[in-house]
Enzyme design. Structure first.
Site, mmCIF file in Angstrom:
data_model
loop_
_atom_site.group_PDB
_atom_site.id
_atom_site.type_symbol
_atom_site.label_atom_id
_atom_site.label_comp_id
_atom_site.label_asym_id
_atom_site.label_seq_id
_atom_site.Cartn_x
_atom_site.Cartn_y
_atom_site.Cartn_z
ATOM 1 N N SER A 11 17.721 0.383 -27.270
ATOM 2 C CA SER A 11 18.126 1.786 -27.353
ATOM 3 C C SER A 11 19.178 1.915 -28.440
ATOM 4 C CB SER A 11 18.709 2.216 -26.006
ATOM 5 O OG SER A 11 19.617 3.286 -26.175
ATOM 6 N N THR A 21 0.889 -1.156 0.000
ATOM 7 C CA THR A 21 0.000 0.000 0.000
ATOM 8 C C THR A 21 0.927 1.206 0.000
ATOM 9 O OG1 THR A 21 -0.123 0.194 2.398
ATOM 10 C CG2 THR A 21 -1.760 -1.236 1.360
ATOM 11 N N HIS A 22 0.525 2.272 -0.659
ATOM 12 C CA HIS A 22 1.396 3.453 -0.827
ATOM 13 C C HIS A 22 2.719 3.041 -1.480
ATOM 14 C CE1 HIS A 22 -1.238 5.475 2.205
ATOM 15 N NE2 HIS A 22 -1.252 4.262 2.717
#
Ligand code: ARG
Length: 454
Positions: A279, A156-157
């Site tokens: 890339s 959470t968070h």
């Protein structure tokens, strides 16, 4: 002044280009639906109780045969001077059938015609989209099942919170996606109404059988009020776009989780290399561009939903040309959402897990709540147990994540996931889509088969 000739009059070329906009391109997706709408309309005209028939049943059959040819004709195009698919088809039928072609638009306007085209197109598209929703949900359920009890830190968070599992993560996303079908269904039902016969929005002094055209095209029922039917255009597309926006927002959170948990710093999930891009300067790179684009495409679909409602909210009742611009919005929203569902299903199916990395995420704090609950089991009131643990956080130690995963047996938790229920939901959706698809196809193929009894 130089003008361009069109069925509806000679117009300035710049005005023609501006008003026609992208219709010659967009309307190519409506050709078959326009032909179906015309087949239903002409069939109804041939049955209309008037002293002098507009078209005879024999003529209606000839029109249906010609429409079937137009649908099959790969070279058919909508040109700028046609303005849109409706007049392109009428022009073509007139070339093929002479005076009979000039009769097909009797008692109809392009306003109810385009509205019916769009609704048939949307029905076809939602059925395709719901099948793709089922595929993505199935891929997530399969991923969950394959790694069901593999421990994964619940967050959470974004902070480590409690023991969880890959099964909970994957089926949680699957369930979110399956629940979005309710919104798609609401859009489907709102769309499954027939505007034909409303004409320009005020009906016509002919005994049109609106129930008949609605039935011929397989709609649930006609939109009753002619003015309301004309206003329902745009609302229909906006409802669809709102459902798509919500679905995309759900998909975007899945993509975000996948980006995050495949970062080397987490390393929980491995992304298939073939689905990542490199890339031009950094040789080591494998980037999750697909998942980033899911985020940006979500932003676009949110924008399209907003654009459609913005376009509608200040428009007076009745047909206004603004409505034409709804077409590109909903078509783009559908195309983005459908390709996103397909690419994500492929991506999820190719994803792997790194069990060692997942287990390494289980720092002692992850077990804090479980420790407090063991104190409760031994008789300590919850709040007291909570404070005892909070005041002694350094005493926490890493426990066995597998035991923690096995301990949560209630419904929907790590050891209580009902995979049979998920399988059932996915297959019920697949079956339901197949059933509706078969009924729709039966209607549409009969309309374009001149020998089929209607
Ligand atoms: N292409 C037009 C549209 O999408 C067709 C309807 C035109 N109707 C009208 N009254 N100009 O709205």
């Amino acid at each position: 002044m130089k003008t361009e000739k069109t069925i509806t009059g000679d117009v300035d070329p710049d005005v023609l280009a501006y008003t026609v906009g992208d219709d010659p391109v967009l309307d190519m997706d409506l050709v078959q639906w326009d032909c179906l709408g015309t087949a239903a309309h002409v069939t109804m005209l041939s049955e209309m109780p008037v002293p002098r028939p507009v078209v005879t049943p024999e003529e209606a059959k000839r029109v249906r045969a010609a429409l079937a040819e137009v649908v099959a004709d790969r070279t058919f195009v909508v040109r700028e001077q046609d303005q849109d698919v409706h007049m392109a088809v009428e022009t073509r039928l007139t070339e093929m059938l002479g005076d009979l072609g000039k009769k097909i638009h009797t008692g109809r306007s392009r306003n109810d015609q385009v509205a019916v085209d769009v609704r048939l197109h949307i029905k076809d598209q939602i059925l395709g989209l719901e099948a793709e929703v089922a595929d993505l949900a199935a891929a997530l359920v399969a991923f969950g099942r394959a790694h069901d009890r593999v421990p994964m830190t619940g967050r959470t968070h974004l902070q480590p919170a409690m023991p969880s599992s890959v099964g909970v993560w994957a089926t949680g996303h699957a369930e979110m996606i399956l629940d979005q079908v309710a919104n798609l269904e609401a859009a489907y039902r709102l769309n499954d109404l027939c505007p034909l016969g409303s004409a320009a929005g005020y009906g016509v002094p002919l005994p049109l059988n609106r129930q008949r055209t609605s039935d011929l095209l397989g709609f649930a029922r006609p939109l009753h009020n002619v003015f309301g039917a004309s206003m329902a255009r745009g609302e229909d597309e906006a409802a669809l776009l709102s459902a798509l926006a919500q679905l995309m927002a759900v998909l975007s959170r899945l993509a975000e989780d996948m980006i995050l948990f495949s970062m080397p710093e987490f390393g929980y999930f491995t992304l298939p290399r073939a689905y990542c891009t490199g890339s031009s300067i950094m040789p080591q790179k494998y980037n999750p561009d697909v998942l980033e684009l899911v985020r940006s495409k979500t932003a676009q679909v949110l924008g399209l939903a907003t654009a459609s409602l913005s376009l509608l909210h200040a428009m007076p009742g009745g047909y206004n040309r603004d409505l034409q611009d709804c077409k590109g919005l909903y078509m783009k929203g559908l195309a983005i959402t459908r390709t996103t569902l397909r690419i994500l299903a492929k991506f999820v199916a190719g994803m792997g897990v790194d069990e060692a990395k997942l287990r390494a995420g289980f720092i002692p704090g992850v077990f804090a709540t479980d420790v407090a609950l063991r104190k409760v089991a031994a008789g300590t009131p919850w709040r007291e147990a909570y404070h005892q643990v909070r005041d002694n956080l350094e005493a926490l130690s890493t426990e066995d994540p597998d035991a923690a995963v096995a301990a949560k047996t209630h419904a929907g938790a790590t050891a209580g996931l009902d995979y049979a229920m998920y399988d059932g939901r996915v297959s019920a959706l697949v079956d339901d889509v197949a059933k509706r698809r078969a009924a729709f196809t039966a209607r549409t193929s009969a309309l374009l088969n001149p020998d089929a009894a209607l």
